[in-house]
Design an enzyme around this catalytic site. Structure first.
Site, PDB file in Angstrom:
ATOM      1  N   ALA A   8       0.766  -1.247   0.000  1.00 24.10           N
ATOM      2  CA  ALA A   8       0.000   0.000   0.000  1.00 24.10           C
ATOM      3  C   ALA A   8       0.798   1.299   0.000  1.00 24.10           C
ATOM      4  O   ALA A   8       0.307   2.329  -0.443  1.00 24.10           O
ATOM      5  CB  ALA A   8      -0.920   0.002   1.211  1.00 24.10           C
ATOM      6  N   GLY A  16       0.657   5.150  -0.335  1.00 20.93           N
ATOM      7  CA  GLY A  16      -0.737   5.277   0.049  1.00 20.93           C
ATOM      8  C   GLY A  16      -1.663   6.109  -0.824  1.00 20.93           C
ATOM      9  O   GLY A  16      -2.803   6.342  -0.440  1.00 20.93           O
ATOM     10  N   ARG A  33       8.211   3.922   4.486  1.00 21.48           N
ATOM     11  CA  ARG A  33       7.122   4.266   3.571  1.00 21.48           C
ATOM     12  C   ARG A  33       5.788   4.250   4.326  1.00 21.48           C
ATOM     13  O   ARG A  33       4.896   5.060   4.063  1.00 21.48           O
ATOM     14  CB  ARG A  33       7.088   3.297   2.387  1.00 21.48           C
ATOM     15  CG  ARG A  33       8.216   3.567   1.391  1.00 21.48           C
ATOM     16  CD  ARG A  33       8.358   2.460   0.382  1.00 21.48           C
ATOM     17  NE  ARG A  33       7.340   2.432  -0.647  1.00 21.48           N
ATOM     18  CZ  ARG A  33       7.476   2.922  -1.869  1.00 21.48           C
ATOM     19  NH1 ARG A  33       8.609   3.495  -2.216  1.00 21.48           N
ATOM     20  NH2 ARG A  33       6.515   2.839  -2.754  1.00 21.48           N
ATOM     21  N   CYS A  91       3.295  -0.107 -12.544  1.00 23.21           N
ATOM     22  CA  CYS A  91       3.706   1.022 -13.397  1.00 23.21           C
ATOM     23  C   CYS A  91       4.869   0.538 -14.266  1.00 23.21           C
ATOM     24  O   CYS A  91       5.861   1.232 -14.436  1.00 23.21           O
ATOM     25  CB  CYS A  91       4.048   2.267 -12.588  1.00 23.21           C
ATOM     26  SG  CYS A  91       5.302   2.004 -11.342  1.00 23.21           S
TER      27      CYS A  91
HETATM   28  N1  SAM Z   1       0.057   1.346  -3.954  1.00 21.39           N
HETATM   29  C1  SAM Z   1       1.057   2.312  -3.555  1.00 21.39           C
HETATM   30  C2  SAM Z   1       0.524   3.702  -3.828  1.00 21.39           C
HETATM   31  O1  SAM Z   1      -0.339   3.886  -4.670  1.00 21.39           O
HETATM   32  O2  SAM Z   1       0.978   4.649  -3.182  1.00 21.39           O
HETATM   33  C3  SAM Z   1       2.384   2.072  -4.242  1.00 21.39           C
HETATM   34  C4  SAM Z   1       2.902   0.686  -3.988  1.00 21.39           C
HETATM   35  S1  SAM Z   1       4.537   0.430  -4.552  1.00 21.39           S
HETATM   36  C5  SAM Z   1       4.319   0.205  -6.252  1.00 21.39           C
HETATM   37  C6  SAM Z   1       4.838  -1.192  -4.002  1.00 21.39           C
HETATM   38  C7  SAM Z   1       4.930  -1.333  -2.500  1.00 21.39           C
HETATM   39  O3  SAM Z   1       4.963  -2.729  -2.190  1.00 21.39           O
HETATM   40  C8  SAM Z   1       6.210  -0.773  -1.879  1.00 21.39           C
HETATM   41  O4  SAM Z   1       5.863   0.199  -0.917  1.00 21.39           O
HETATM   42  C9  SAM Z   1       6.882  -1.958  -1.201  1.00 21.39           C
HETATM   43  O5  SAM Z   1       7.472  -1.629   0.025  1.00 21.39           O
HETATM   44  C10 SAM Z   1       5.700  -2.890  -1.002  1.00 21.39           C
HETATM   45  N2  SAM Z   1       6.018  -4.327  -0.891  1.00 21.39           N
HETATM   46  C11 SAM Z   1       6.970  -5.023  -1.528  1.00 21.39           C
HETATM   47  N3  SAM Z   1       6.927  -6.312  -1.168  1.00 21.39           N
HETATM   48  C12 SAM Z   1       5.887  -6.453  -0.306  1.00 21.39           C
HETATM   49  C13 SAM Z   1       5.324  -7.548   0.406  1.00 21.39           C
HETATM   50  N4  SAM Z   1       5.825  -8.767   0.292  1.00 21.39           N
HETATM   51  N5  SAM Z   1       4.277  -7.317   1.204  1.00 21.39           N
HETATM   52  C14 SAM Z   1       3.759  -6.067   1.338  1.00 21.39           C
HETATM   53  N6  SAM Z   1       4.263  -4.996   0.699  1.00 21.39           N
HETATM   54  C15 SAM Z   1       5.314  -5.187  -0.120  1.00 21.39           C
END
Ligand code: SAM
Length: 456
Positions: A225, A228, A253, A347
């Site tokens: 998330a 956010g 984050r 993305c």
């Molecule tokens: N959805 C967010 C937004 O709109 O602001 C952006 C998300 S970003 C593309 C991907 C996120 O996934 C990162 O913050 C990362 O830390 C998190 N992440 C990576 N592996 C993960 C896992 N196994 N479980 C939960 N979060 C994870």
């Protein structure tokens, strides 16, 4: 740690190849990641212009002892600030000369095209999502009008967005709460932004929550998330009624996200620092979760605003590793017993992270889930890599004037799953324009929209 010191550390890290811009910004100890990101990004973008100004204004000759050059010198923001103040007139004159020499009138026009992007590289407008938890579109429109912007009404086509310039803005043609300003309009210091009344979010990144469109009162999981933006969009669609379980592995984050959600007036959410793969789908807490938004880590290859020194194209190994994680996390999300509808997004422009992930997981699910033909009037569809892939949405700077993006909406088979209720209205309206209905003419009778599902 002061902002300028933190920015210098990030710039030095980028120079030494220690990571990408985002990872260095979020890995920094500086508490306000967005502010830091904005400063570093702008410094990188304007780096060559700043160097040209300093050279042209001959500050080296004017000052016996200069702070160190740009990336290092920014550390001593105080000394550069004092220097800039002392030589303000000289710098302003040099800026004016530079513009005359390059035949441009605005500061933005001095920017070099991004590496790898030709001079024809499209620029993505500044999209502003109105946070309806705090305000409404009309009030935000009035606010910007008072700030000297002219409101041109609702856009009739992507072409209209493309030609937007100066202090003009439009209402987006697809998304009802999205305002569109010319590229490079900066609202990071704007009162509406700092108070959470508006969210600066690319149009494509608004698609997942918009397409998922959970009914008010629903229980929703946002699996990856932070920071956010999509969570706050979900909360706005839920009207803060219901509950959002948001997970992320990254503490920093999540801290940023918490601040952002508070500022945006989001309530009824629980942030958990946890690997989503370890969340138990059968925990009774999640027994009412009908909707999942899954926006996992990806290569970020669709981000057109990539800056100098940012990571190059991902290697085949990295793509494979990312796709492996994305498949795992998507399969895991579909194990939540009550889930009816899931929006998967990245993305990235790579099919390995997009169509291939969705196809592999749907095959593994057998007849349990299918793709929803989301937003039929959206012009850019999934690559035809498997039957039904055109149900997925793609977005790109050229076709949709957004970042490169991918979204797939999956729903459980055999259920009257909640079809995103916001789609028909938005689609009908955009169709009205596409089909050339005169503005002001009586709207066509609302068609009863049948859910379009495709089995793969
Ligand atoms: N959805 C967010 C937004 O709109 O602001 C952006 C998300 S970003 C593309 C991907 C996120 O996934 C990162 O913050 C990362 O830390 C998190 N992440 C990576 N592996 C993960 C896992 N196994 N479980 C939960 N979060 C994870």
């Amino acid at each position: 740690m002061a902002l300028y010191s933190a920015a210098a550390a990030v710039l030095s890290g980028l120079e030494r190849g220690e990571g990408g811009l985002k990872s260095l910004v979020y890995g920094s100890d500086f508490p306000h990641a967005r502010q830091l990101y904005a400063l570093v990004a702008e410094t990188l973008r304007y780096g060559p212009v700043l160097e040209a100004l300093l050279d042209g204004a001959a500050l080296l000759r004017a000052e016996k002892k200069l702070p160190p050059p740009l990336a290092k010198g920014i550390k001593c923001g105080g000394r550069w600030k004092a220097l800039a103040r002392r030589h303000r007139a000289r710098l302003e004159a040099e800026l004016a000369r530079l513009k005359v020499r390059r035949g441009v009138s605005r500061n933005e026009d001095l920017l070099e095209p991004a590496p790898g992007a030709g001079p024809e590289a499209p620029q993505v407008p500044r999209y502003v999502r109105v946070n309806v938890l705090k305000t409404c579109v009309d009030d935000v429109v009035e606010f910007f009008k008072r700030q000297g912007y002219s409101f041109l009404g609702k856009a009739g086509s992507v072409e209209e967005l493309r030609t937007l310039s100066g202090k003009k803005f439009l209402l987006d043609l697809h998304l009802p709460e999205l305002l569109v300003f010319p590229p490079q309009t900066d609202f990071h210091d704007n009162r509406l932004y700092t108070s959470g009344h508006i969210i600066l979010q690319d149009k494509a990144s608004c698609l997942p929550a918009f397409l998922l469109s959970p009914a008010a009162g629903s229980h929703v999981i946002d699996a990856c998330a932070a920071p956010g933006n999509k969570t706050s969009h979900l909360a706005a669609i839920l009207k803060n009624k219901g509950h959002i379980f948001a997970f992320d592995v990254d503490t920093k984050r999540l801290a940023t996200m918490n601040t952002m959600l508070m500022r945006a007036g989001v309530t009824s959410f629980k942030l958990t620092q946890q690997d989503f793969l370890t969340v138990d789908p059968h925990d009774p807490k999640y027994s009412k979760v009908k909707y999942i938004l899954l926006d996992p880590s990806c290569s970020g290859s669709g981000m057109v605003t990539r800056l100098p020194l940012e990571e190059a194209a991902p290697s085949a190994e990295r793509l494979q590793a990312l796709a492996g994680f994305q498949r795992k996390v998507l399969s895991h999300a579909l194990r939540f017993p009550a889930v009816q509808c899931l929006a998967y997004s990245t993305c990235s422009v790579h099919r390995e992270e997009n169509e291939d992930v969705v196809h592999a997981v749907l095959q593994e699910q057998g007849s349990a889930f299918r793709l929803v033909n989301a937003f039929p009037s959206w012009p850019c569809r999934g690559l035809a890599t498997f039957p039904g892939a055109e149900c997925c949405l793609r977005a790109s700077p050229v076709d949709t004037l957004t970042q490169g993006f991918f979204v797939a909406v999956l729903e459980r088979c055999g259920e009257e799953a909640a079809v995103p209720s916001s789609l028909p209205a938005a689609t009908d309206e955009s169709l009205q324009h596409e089909e050339g209905v005169e503005p002001g003419a009586a709207p066509p009778r609302k068609r009863k929209r049948k859910k379009q599902r495709v089995k793969v």
